[in-house]
Motif scaffolding. Structure first.
Motif, PDB file in Angstrom:
ATOM      1  N   GLN A  19      37.458  29.331  34.709  1.00 36.04           N
ATOM      2  CA  GLN A  19      38.073  30.583  35.027  1.00 36.04           C
ATOM      3  C   GLN A  19      37.433  32.090  34.670  1.00 36.04           C
ATOM      4  O   GLN A  19      37.469  32.997  35.479  1.00 36.04           O
ATOM      5  N   TYR A  22      35.142  32.728  37.392  1.00 37.11           N
ATOM      6  CA  TYR A  22      35.796  33.052  38.581  1.00 37.11           C
ATOM      7  C   TYR A  22      36.385  34.371  38.858  1.00 37.11           C
ATOM      8  O   TYR A  22      36.185  35.369  39.663  1.00 37.11           O
ATOM      9  N   LYS A  23      36.676  34.945  37.541  1.00 43.43           N
ATOM     10  CA  LYS A  23      37.222  36.382  37.416  1.00 43.43           C
ATOM     11  C   LYS A  23      35.923  37.006  37.612  1.00 43.43           C
ATOM     12  O   LYS A  23      36.100  38.326  38.165  1.00 43.43           O
TER      13      LYS A  23
END
Length: 192
Positions: A19, A22-23
């Motif tokens: 996550q 991904y950010k």
């Protein structure tokens, strides 16, 4: 046909990112290009991001994605993307970085950043280095011509380092070229 393959390869890689990475990828994508707006990527899933990239970058989608992954230090994911692209007959055209010893110094800084002042003052012949950076697609023709128009080597290297060597991958490529073209200078700086 190629954009569809590229979109599937990219969406698979993005789906497998942690996550936080991904950010970082989405943020780096927005920072990279004014054509990509924050509202196109913010709170979007991996398929949406893949669609945006294919629409913006077309045949260069995987190349840009690999550069972004390397920039945010997701080297393994970048290598996976390049491998999948190669299997599908789509090459990312991002040069493989194999410079022997790591260009990251013991204090965690990139060699180019740590020795910036020395490189600006001591790189002797920047012309062949710029030629190779153009060949490796680190520079486009406009940047190449702009840098070459400057009157001194110092101004050329300063412009290059300040405006065009922002991503880790571009610094790595510059470092590799320096090791070939300015061998003795690099050996001396590495010894310090």
């Amino acid at each position: 046909m190629a954009p569809k393959k590229a979109k599937m390869i990219l969406s698979d890689v993005l789906e497998n990112l942690e996550q936080k990475n991904y950010k970082k990828f989405c943020s780096a994508l927005v920072d990279r290009d004014k054509r990509v707006k924050r509202n196109q990527v913010e709170n979007k899933d991996f398929m949406d991001i893949a669609n945006v990239m294919v629409n913006v970058y077309d045949k260069d989608t995987l190349k840009v994605a690999e550069e972004l992954l390397r920039e945010i230090c997701c080297v393994e994911d970048a290598n996976d993307l390049a491998e999948e692209a190669k299997k599908a007959g789509l090459h990312t055209s991002v040069p493989t970085v194999d410079a022997g010893p790591s260009p990251v110094t013991s204090d965690g800084k990139h060699f180019v950043d740590k020795h910036r002042r020395e490189l600006i003052n001591r790189v002797g012949n920047i012309g062949p280095i710029l030629d190779e950076l153009l060949d490796q697609e680190v520079l486009d023709n406009e940047a190449y011509n702009k840098i070459n128009a400057l009157p001194t080597n110092q101004e050329k290297v300063r412009e290059l380092c300040t405006k065009y060597l922002n991503a880790r991958m571009t610094k790595d490529i510059f470092y590799i070229i320096l090791k070939k073209k300015e061998k003795f200078l690099i050996e001396e700086l590495e010894g310090n």
